[in-house]
Design a protein around this motif. Sequence first.
Motif, PDB file in Angstrom:
ATOM      1  N   UNK A 266       0.820  -1.206   0.000  1.00 17.43           N
ATOM      2  CA  UNK A 266       0.000   0.000   0.000  1.00 17.43           C
ATOM      3  C   UNK A 266       0.854   1.256   0.000  1.00 17.43           C
ATOM      4  N   UNK A 267       0.252   2.334  -0.518  1.00 18.54           N
ATOM      5  CA  UNK A 267       0.928   3.623  -0.493  1.00 18.54           C
ATOM      6  C   UNK A 267       0.489   4.435   0.716  1.00 18.54           C
ATOM      7  N   UNK A 268       0.327   5.737   0.523  1.00 17.85           N
ATOM      8  CA  UNK A 268      -0.142   6.605   1.598  1.00 17.85           C
ATOM      9  C   UNK A 268       0.802   6.632   2.784  1.00 17.85           C
TER      10      UNK A 268
ATOM     11  N   UNK B  50       7.593   6.011   3.017  1.00 23.33           N
ATOM     12  CA  UNK B  50       8.445   7.029   3.606  1.00 23.33           C
ATOM     13  C   UNK B  50       8.120   8.366   2.951  1.00 23.33           C
ATOM     14  N   UNK B  51       8.416   9.493   3.598  1.00 24.35           N
ATOM     15  CA  UNK B  51       8.150  10.799   2.971  1.00 24.35           C
ATOM     16  C   UNK B  51       8.818  10.940   1.605  1.00 24.35           C
ATOM     17  N   UNK B  52      10.036  10.406   1.454  1.00 25.08           N
ATOM     18  CA  UNK B  52      10.735  10.491   0.163  1.00 25.08           C
ATOM     19  C   UNK B  52       9.965   9.740  -0.908  1.00 25.08           C
ATOM     20  N   UNK B  53       9.527   8.524  -0.599  1.00 27.99           N
ATOM     21  CA  UNK B  53       8.808   7.723  -1.584  1.00 27.99           C
ATOM     22  C   UNK B  53       7.480   8.371  -1.951  1.00 27.99           C
TER      23      UNK B  53
ATOM     24  N   UNK C 223       6.757  11.475  -1.978  1.00 27.61           N
ATOM     25  CA  UNK C 223       6.984  12.680  -2.786  1.00 27.61           C
ATOM     26  C   UNK C 223       7.430  12.346  -4.197  1.00 27.61           C
ATOM     27  N   UNK C 224       8.320  11.364  -4.338  1.00 25.78           N
ATOM     28  CA  UNK C 224       8.957  11.110  -5.630  1.00 25.78           C
ATOM     29  C   UNK C 224       8.292   9.998  -6.439  1.00 25.78           C
ATOM     30  N   UNK C 225       7.509   9.143  -5.791  1.00 32.33           N
ATOM     31  CA  UNK C 225       6.899   8.019  -6.499  1.00 32.33           C
ATOM     32  C   UNK C 225       5.390   7.987  -6.252  1.00 32.33           C
ATOM     33  N   UNK C 226       4.646   8.964  -6.756  1.00 31.87           N
ATOM     34  CA  UNK C 226       3.205   9.013  -6.502  1.00 31.87           C
ATOM     35  C   UNK C 226       2.446   7.817  -7.070  1.00 31.87           C
ATOM     36  N   UNK C 227       3.054   7.109  -8.039  1.00 32.04           N
ATOM     37  CA  UNK C 227       2.400   5.926  -8.600  1.00 32.04           C
ATOM     38  C   UNK C 227       2.426   4.743  -7.633  1.00 32.04           C
ATOM     39  N   UNK C 228       3.202   4.842  -6.575  1.00 38.07           N
ATOM     40  CA  UNK C 228       3.228   3.762  -5.584  1.00 38.07           C
ATOM     41  C   UNK C 228       2.049   3.920  -4.629  1.00 38.07           C
ATOM     42  N   UNK C 229       0.878   3.867  -5.209  1.00 35.65           N
ATOM     43  CA  UNK C 229      -0.355   4.033  -4.453  1.00 35.65           C
ATOM     44  C   UNK C 229      -1.397   3.051  -4.996  1.00 35.65           C
ATOM     45  N   UNK C 230      -1.105   1.746  -4.879  1.00 34.85           N
ATOM     46  CA  UNK C 230      -1.984   0.752  -5.493  1.00 34.85           C
ATOM     47  C   UNK C 230      -3.132   0.337  -4.579  1.00 34.85           C
TER      48      UNK C 230
END
Length: 319
Positions: free
Chosen positions: A188-190, A194-197, A199-206
Amino acid sequence: MTRTETPIRDIAADRPAPVVSVKPVVLPAPGPGKDPRGEDLRVRVSAPATGDALPVIVFSHGFGSSLEGYGPLTDHWAARGFVVIQPTHLDSRTVGLPEDDPRTPRIWRFRVEDLKRVLDHLDAVEAAVPGLAGRLDRDRVAAAGHSFGGQTAGNLLGLRVLDPVTGEGEDLSDPRVKAGVLLATAGRGGADLTPFAAEHYPFMNPTFTHMTTPALVVMGDRDDLPLTVRGPDWTADPYHLSPGGKSLLTVFGAEHSLGGIPGYEARETTDESPERLAVVQRLTTAYLRHALGIDDSGWAAACRDLLDVDDPLGRVESR
């Protein structure tokens, strides 16, 4: 015995067949228009030299890799009766896409389209490999991937990437894909990122709610990724948060490379282990043969054998 007299069901897991591999096979990408890929798609095709009615695995590499990677896994599958097709995605180091390239925010979507393009052009794939024409079983297709590639393959199984603003996710599933193998794949994302992920990988929200296609999820119990605040159990989310019809292989002591699947002596392998690698090879092969309706007994036997030792290297659970 002629080639046509050796069906896939007769290629046993412990009797590897000779393999023919061809690279690069170039599949033209669409020209100018909305969101053009801008690069032709290059793939590697590995197939058994013998056998008919061969099932297909389209494999999505991890971030930065290419069609050159994952030989320990893709070679194993091909030698045991599968035609394995490995596209090189736009994030590959061999492509060299700049970070500020306008395609970068949609890399995840281009990846999914790459897999679909492969399935759309199976005729061209067959024609590119000497002796392969007419030998594919197009009703037995699986999607597999490692890391970022696991999310890519998951989209074809029903995983949806949620827009961080609207919270909506498009259905990119593909009915041609009958089974999947997701290796060390993001959860899961959200708040789990981590804050870095975040910010930089918004697609990591499955979301896995709609991932109904049967799949084997493979995780390492020491895969402590810097992208999440949760630890290794994060990579089990595709199993726990999706509908039933799934299995989970936990490999004990394995990190993100699961014993060495990215390549032979690959620099990104931090947990090299021939024994763990063999577990992943055998269990994924047995699962795919089971899920694609080729051989039911091999999967049950592989699961039993995994535990039938004094010091097991992993466990399997299903639901």
